[in-house]
Write a protein that holds these residues in place. Sequence first.
Motif, mmCIF file in Angstrom:
data_model
loop_
_atom_site.group_PDB
_atom_site.id
_atom_site.type_symbol
_atom_site.label_atom_id
_atom_site.label_comp_id
_atom_site.label_asym_id
_atom_site.label_seq_id
_atom_site.Cartn_x
_atom_site.Cartn_y
_atom_site.Cartn_z
ATOM 1 N N ALA A 94 0.830 -1.204 0.000
ATOM 2 C CA ALA A 94 0.000 0.000 0.000
ATOM 3 C C ALA A 94 0.867 1.258 0.000
ATOM 4 O O ALA A 94 0.548 2.244 -0.665
ATOM 5 C CB ALA A 94 -0.934 -0.013 1.210
ATOM 6 N N LEU A 95 1.962 1.225 0.746
ATOM 7 C CA LEU A 95 2.895 2.352 0.738
ATOM 8 C C LEU A 95 3.459 2.581 -0.660
ATOM 9 O O LEU A 95 3.629 3.728 -1.103
ATOM 10 C CB LEU A 95 4.040 2.108 1.725
ATOM 11 N N ALA A 96 3.756 1.490 -1.367
ATOM 12 C CA ALA A 96 4.302 1.607 -2.715
ATOM 13 C C ALA A 96 3.296 2.248 -3.669
ATOM 14 O O ALA A 96 3.686 2.955 -4.606
ATOM 15 C CB ALA A 96 4.717 0.234 -3.234
ATOM 16 N N ARG A 97 2.010 2.015 -3.419
ATOM 17 C CA ARG A 97 0.974 2.637 -4.254
ATOM 18 C C ARG A 97 0.746 4.103 -3.909
ATOM 19 O O ARG A 97 0.124 4.836 -4.676
ATOM 20 C CB ARG A 97 -0.344 1.873 -4.118
ATOM 21 N N ARG A 98 1.211 4.519 -2.714
ATOM 22 C CA ARG A 98 1.082 5.919 -2.271
ATOM 23 C C ARG A 98 -0.382 6.381 -2.267
ATOM 24 O O ARG A 98 -0.708 7.476 -2.697
ATOM 25 C CB ARG A 98 1.936 6.854 -3.133
ATOM 26 N N ARG A 99 -1.258 5.517 -1.744
ATOM 27 C CA ARG A 99 -2.670 5.873 -1.630
ATOM 28 C C ARG A 99 -3.110 5.707 -0.184
ATOM 29 O O ARG A 99 -2.983 4.618 0.395
ATOM 30 C CB ARG A 99 -3.526 4.990 -2.545
ATOM 31 N N ARG A 100 -3.604 6.806 0.383
ATOM 32 C CA ARG A 100 -3.945 6.794 1.803
ATOM 33 C C ARG A 100 -5.037 5.788 2.134
ATOM 34 O O ARG A 100 -5.023 5.179 3.202
ATOM 35 C CB ARG A 100 -4.390 8.202 2.227
ATOM 36 N N SER A 101 -6.015 5.633 1.247
ATOM 37 C CA SER A 101 -7.110 4.704 1.528
ATOM 38 C C SER A 101 -6.593 3.286 1.696
ATOM 39 O O SER A 101 -7.020 2.561 2.610
ATOM 40 C CB SER A 101 -8.141 4.759 0.397
ATOM 41 N N LEU A 102 -5.671 2.883 0.839
ATOM 42 C CA LEU A 102 -5.102 1.531 0.930
ATOM 43 C C LEU A 102 -4.218 1.395 2.160
ATOM 44 O O LEU A 102 -4.212 0.345 2.816
ATOM 45 C CB LEU A 102 -4.309 1.211 -0.332
ATOM 46 N N ILE A 103 -3.476 2.457 2.480
ATOM 47 C CA ILE A 103 -2.610 2.419 3.663
ATOM 48 C C ILE A 103 -3.454 2.282 4.929
ATOM 49 O O ILE A 103 -3.144 1.483 5.821
ATOM 50 C CB ILE A 103 -1.723 3.679 3.724
ATOM 51 N N ARG A 104 -4.558 3.063 4.999
ATOM 52 C CA ARG A 104 -5.425 2.989 6.183
ATOM 53 C C ARG A 104 -6.019 1.600 6.352
ATOM 54 O O ARG A 104 -6.067 1.051 7.462
ATOM 55 C CB ARG A 104 -6.534 4.036 6.093
ATOM 56 N N LEU A 105 -6.484 1.007 5.268
ATOM 57 C CA LEU A 105 -7.061 -0.334 5.350
ATOM 58 C C LEU A 105 -6.016 -1.357 5.784
ATOM 59 O O LEU A 105 -6.286 -2.222 6.631
ATOM 60 C CB LEU A 105 -7.644 -0.734 3.993
ATOM 61 N N SER A 106 -4.819 -1.268 5.211
ATOM 62 C CA SER A 106 -3.772 -2.236 5.561
ATOM 63 C C SER A 106 -3.343 -2.081 7.014
ATOM 64 O O SER A 106 -3.056 -3.076 7.699
ATOM 65 C CB SER A 106 -2.572 -2.085 4.619
ATOM 66 N N VAL A 107 -3.315 -0.839 7.512
ATOM 67 C CA VAL A 107 -2.958 -0.615 8.919
ATOM 68 C C VAL A 107 -4.035 -1.193 9.840
ATOM 69 O O VAL A 107 -3.727 -1.827 10.863
ATOM 70 C CB VAL A 107 -2.770 0.890 9.190
ATOM 71 N N ALA A 108 -5.305 -0.990 9.479
ATOM 72 C CA ALA A 108 -6.398 -1.523 10.300
ATOM 73 C C ALA A 108 -6.308 -3.049 10.397
ATOM 74 O O ALA A 108 -6.494 -3.623 11.482
ATOM 75 C CB ALA A 108 -7.746 -1.109 9.704
ATOM 76 N N ILE A 109 -6.019 -3.699 9.273
ATOM 77 C CA ILE A 109 -5.886 -5.157 9.286
ATOM 78 C C ILE A 109 -4.687 -5.567 10.138
ATOM 79 O O ILE A 109 -4.763 -6.494 10.953
ATOM 80 C CB ILE A 109 -5.744 -5.694 7.855
ATOM 81 N N ALA A 110 -3.564 -4.865 9.944
ATOM 82 C CA ALA A 110 -2.342 -5.204 10.675
ATOM 83 C C ALA A 110 -2.525 -5.045 12.180
ATOM 84 O O ALA A 110 -1.965 -5.825 12.963
ATOM 85 C CB ALA A 110 -1.187 -4.334 10.177
ATOM 86 N N LEU A 111 -3.305 -4.040 12.607
ATOM 87 C CA LEU A 111 -3.544 -3.854 14.038
ATOM 88 C C LEU A 111 -4.563 -4.853 14.575
ATOM 89 O O LEU A 111 -4.514 -5.234 15.751
ATOM 90 C CB LEU A 111 -4.035 -2.428 14.299
ATOM 91 N N GLY A 112 -5.491 -5.268 13.719
ATOM 92 C CA GLY A 112 -6.521 -6.203 14.154
ATOM 93 C C GLY A 112 -5.975 -7.582 14.480
ATOM 94 O O GLY A 112 -6.496 -8.273 15.368
ATOM 95 N N ILE A 113 -4.926 -7.989 13.780
ATOM 96 C CA ILE A 113 -4.406 -9.350 13.986
ATOM 97 C C ILE A 113 -3.767 -9.514 15.368
ATOM 98 O O ILE A 113 -4.061 -10.487 16.077
ATOM 99 C CB ILE A 113 -3.441 -9.720 12.850
#
Length: 322
Positions: A94-113
Amino acid sequence: MKSSALLASRPVRWCGDSLRGLALASLIANIGIIVTGAAVRLTASGLGCPTWPRCTDESYTTTPEMGINGAIEFGNRLLTFVLVAIAVACFVGALARRRRSLIRLSVAIALGIPGQGVIGGITVLTNLNPWVVGLHFILSVALIAGAYALWRRVDQGDSEPVPLVPGPIRHLALVTTAVSFAVIAAGVVVTGSGPHSGDHGAKRNGLDPDRISQVHADLVFLLVGLTVALWFALRAVDAPPAAIKAAAVLFWVEMGQGLIGFVQYFTHLPVALVAAHMLGSGLVWTSTLAVLWSLRTRPLSALSPTPSPQATPAPAPVPTPR
């Protein structure tokens, strides 16, 4: 000039393809861990590692003396690290895509685990309290929703969502989604009242299994009715074929899940069918999300990175009823 633009777009397309695959892997893994969690419970291995975060007071890993139950429980704990690795890879993508929406979603998943791991630890420390076990499952449902959203958003833009069907049908889809979640939540309560507790000494929630099962079945009938109504409504307004197909897929997944549910109930909950029903709950939820996401799109703006070949096309106008 043309060739240089093509070369410049290749890294973006590669990142998109890579992130799409990683998001799909996250979705599959979060559905899969429902099944491995079911294996822990159905084999009475819930306290195979009797403490947390260690497996025993002296060791972080299982020991030969703990037998197969310890191996099953410890194996399920190890799968958390697989989920974390996939989540971190999604974040990097998501960081490589430089899109905040994707970064936010990936962070939410990473914190949920890790949160899921902590709740799993609390279930052990509370001797498999059925309500905590249920919360453990509900968080998996939330993680599936996050992983599915990440997978779908890779090929969409960050603009406001554009509806593909009239408002009343979108509202019907939202009600269907809410009932689908209610079916899963009721199933969790049914599980907490049944015999498969994860350990022979674990407490149950004290509710009458027959009555709770009836509530669960009633919600299933409501869900099926709403799904059929949604399918007919989508056809009536000439909705996009993908939306009609998604509603049809949801109906047939519900039929399969319902069949397994009835058979397992009348055959006194055999382990194999209960495991299949757990997997089916993940598939019903994912199919529900597919319907919801098929009713809108987010067009790629001119400033968005170059889309991959599978990118979402420009939306068609919202159809009107015949």
